[in-house]
Scaffold this motif. Sequence first.
Motif, PDB file in Angstrom:
ATOM      1  N   LEU A 121      -6.426  -3.504   3.711  1.00 49.46           N
ATOM      2  CA  LEU A 121      -4.972  -2.595   4.190  1.00 49.46           C
ATOM      3  C   LEU A 121      -4.209  -2.458   4.934  1.00 49.46           C
ATOM      4  CD1 LEU A 121      -4.272   0.553   2.573  1.00 49.46           C
ATOM      5  CD2 LEU A 121      -5.493   0.802   4.614  1.00 49.46           C
TER       6      LEU A 121
ATOM      7  N   ARG B  16      -2.398   1.195  -4.835  1.00 44.53           N
ATOM      8  CA  ARG B  16      -2.198  -0.145  -4.448  1.00 44.53           C
ATOM      9  C   ARG B  16      -1.429  -1.249  -5.331  1.00 44.53           C
ATOM     10  NH1 ARG B  16      -6.487  -2.581  -0.564  1.00 44.53           N
ATOM     11  NH2 ARG B  16      -5.802  -2.958   0.527  1.00 44.53           N
TER      12      ARG B  16
ATOM     13  N   THR C 215       0.773  -1.229  -0.201  1.00 45.75           N
ATOM     14  CA  THR C 215      -0.404   0.152  -0.212  1.00 45.75           C
ATOM     15  C   THR C 215       0.824   0.895  -0.281  1.00 45.75           C
ATOM     16  OG1 THR C 215      -1.714  -1.370   1.441  1.00 45.75           O
ATOM     17  CG2 THR C 215      -1.956   1.184   1.606  1.00 45.75           C
ATOM     18  N   LYS C 216       0.684   2.213  -0.699  1.00 45.13           N
ATOM     19  CA  LYS C 216       0.909   3.441  -1.603  1.00 45.13           C
ATOM     20  C   LYS C 216       0.145   4.447  -0.653  1.00 45.13           C
ATOM     21  CE  LYS C 216       3.566   6.083  -4.193  1.00 45.13           C
ATOM     22  NZ  LYS C 216       4.470   6.056  -4.801  1.00 45.13           N
ATOM     23  N   VAL C 217      -0.119   5.269   0.295  1.00 44.74           N
ATOM     24  CA  VAL C 217      -0.797   6.300   0.617  1.00 44.74           C
ATOM     25  C   VAL C 217      -1.031   7.277  -1.240  1.00 44.74           C
ATOM     26  CG1 VAL C 217      -1.599   8.165   1.585  1.00 44.74           C
ATOM     27  CG2 VAL C 217      -1.348   6.238   2.675  1.00 44.74           C
TER      28      VAL C 217
ATOM     29  N   LEU D  90     -10.100  10.065   0.384  1.00 45.24           N
ATOM     30  CA  LEU D  90      -8.683   9.507   0.192  1.00 45.24           C
ATOM     31  C   LEU D  90      -8.703   8.159  -0.750  1.00 45.24           C
ATOM     32  CD1 LEU D  90      -5.737  10.186   2.473  1.00 45.24           C
ATOM     33  CD2 LEU D  90      -6.847   7.571   3.306  1.00 45.24           C
ATOM     34  N   GLN D  91      -7.546   9.271  -1.669  1.00 51.49           N
ATOM     35  CA  GLN D  91      -7.052   7.783  -2.584  1.00 51.49           C
ATOM     36  C   GLN D  91      -5.417   6.952  -1.984  1.00 51.49           C
ATOM     37  OE1 GLN D  91      -7.488  10.514  -6.130  1.00 51.49           O
ATOM     38  NE2 GLN D  91      -9.178   9.801  -7.133  1.00 51.49           N
ATOM     39  N   ILE D  92      -5.616   5.645  -2.594  1.00 54.52           N
ATOM     40  CA  ILE D  92      -4.472   5.154  -1.690  1.00 54.52           C
ATOM     41  C   ILE D  92      -4.012   3.959  -3.246  1.00 54.52           C
ATOM     42  CG2 ILE D  92      -3.601   3.184  -0.694  1.00 54.52           C
ATOM     43  CD1 ILE D  92      -5.599   3.883   1.825  1.00 54.52           C
TER      44      ILE D  92
ATOM     45  N   ILE E 180       3.428  10.746   1.089  1.00 51.19           N
ATOM     46  CA  ILE E 180       1.717  11.328   1.226  1.00 51.19           C
ATOM     47  C   ILE E 180       2.394  12.843   0.056  1.00 51.19           C
ATOM     48  CG2 ILE E 180       0.607  12.176   2.451  1.00 51.19           C
ATOM     49  CD1 ILE E 180       1.915  10.118   4.719  1.00 51.19           C
TER      50      ILE E 180
ATOM     51  N   HIS F 264      -5.727  11.768  -0.176  1.00 49.46           N
ATOM     52  CA  HIS F 264      -6.629  12.398   0.642  1.00 49.46           C
ATOM     53  C   HIS F 264      -7.106  14.028   0.334  1.00 49.46           C
ATOM     54  CE1 HIS F 264      -5.786  14.765   4.354  1.00 49.46           C
ATOM     55  NE2 HIS F 264      -5.543  13.745   5.045  1.00 49.46           N
TER      56      HIS F 264
ATOM     57  N   ALA G  53      -2.005  12.154   1.777  1.00 51.48           N
ATOM     58  CA  ALA G  53      -2.128  11.154   1.360  1.00 51.48           C
ATOM     59  C   ALA G  53      -2.196  11.573   0.125  1.00 51.48           C
ATOM     60  CB  ALA G  53      -2.501   9.842   1.680  1.00 51.48           C
TER      61      ALA G  53
ATOM     62  N   LEU H 149      -6.409   6.057   7.718  1.00 56.70           N
ATOM     63  CA  LEU H 149      -5.636   4.980   7.343  1.00 56.70           C
ATOM     64  C   LEU H 149      -6.273   4.175   8.250  1.00 56.70           C
ATOM     65  CD1 LEU H 149      -2.389   5.478   6.285  1.00 56.70           C
ATOM     66  CD2 LEU H 149      -4.186   4.599   4.888  1.00 56.70           C
TER      67      LEU H 149
END
Length: 111
Positions: A84, A46, A9-11, A42-44, A102, A14, A25, A73
């Motif tokens: 996550l 992956r 996972t990499k933030v 919040l967009q992560i 971030i 957000h 993030a 998170l």
Amino acid sequence: MLRGATYKTKVLRHALPAVAGAASATVRSNAAAAESSSKAILQIMRFDPAMNVKRIDSYEFEKNNDFMVLDLLTAIKAHQDPSLAFRASCCEGVCGSCAMNINGVKSLACV
């Protein structure tokens, strides 16, 4: 830095107002939409190593207060997506275990 059984996972993004060091993030939202709406996104980013594919997951939450990225998170993991995975230890900006990229800047999620 980040771990997960299936997904790393990499933030990425957000949508909360930037707070001093509040490693947003990659906060991304329309200024007009953010002010008129009580929701934030919040967009992560992956990565699935089995399929060798990156994807962006979006999570929506209420904009009641200013939150640390780590709080967001943790809430996402508890209430929306148990898959996550991220690291955090002291939650005080001392140990560095919650370091992540971030808003394109290497930062701590707990500050």
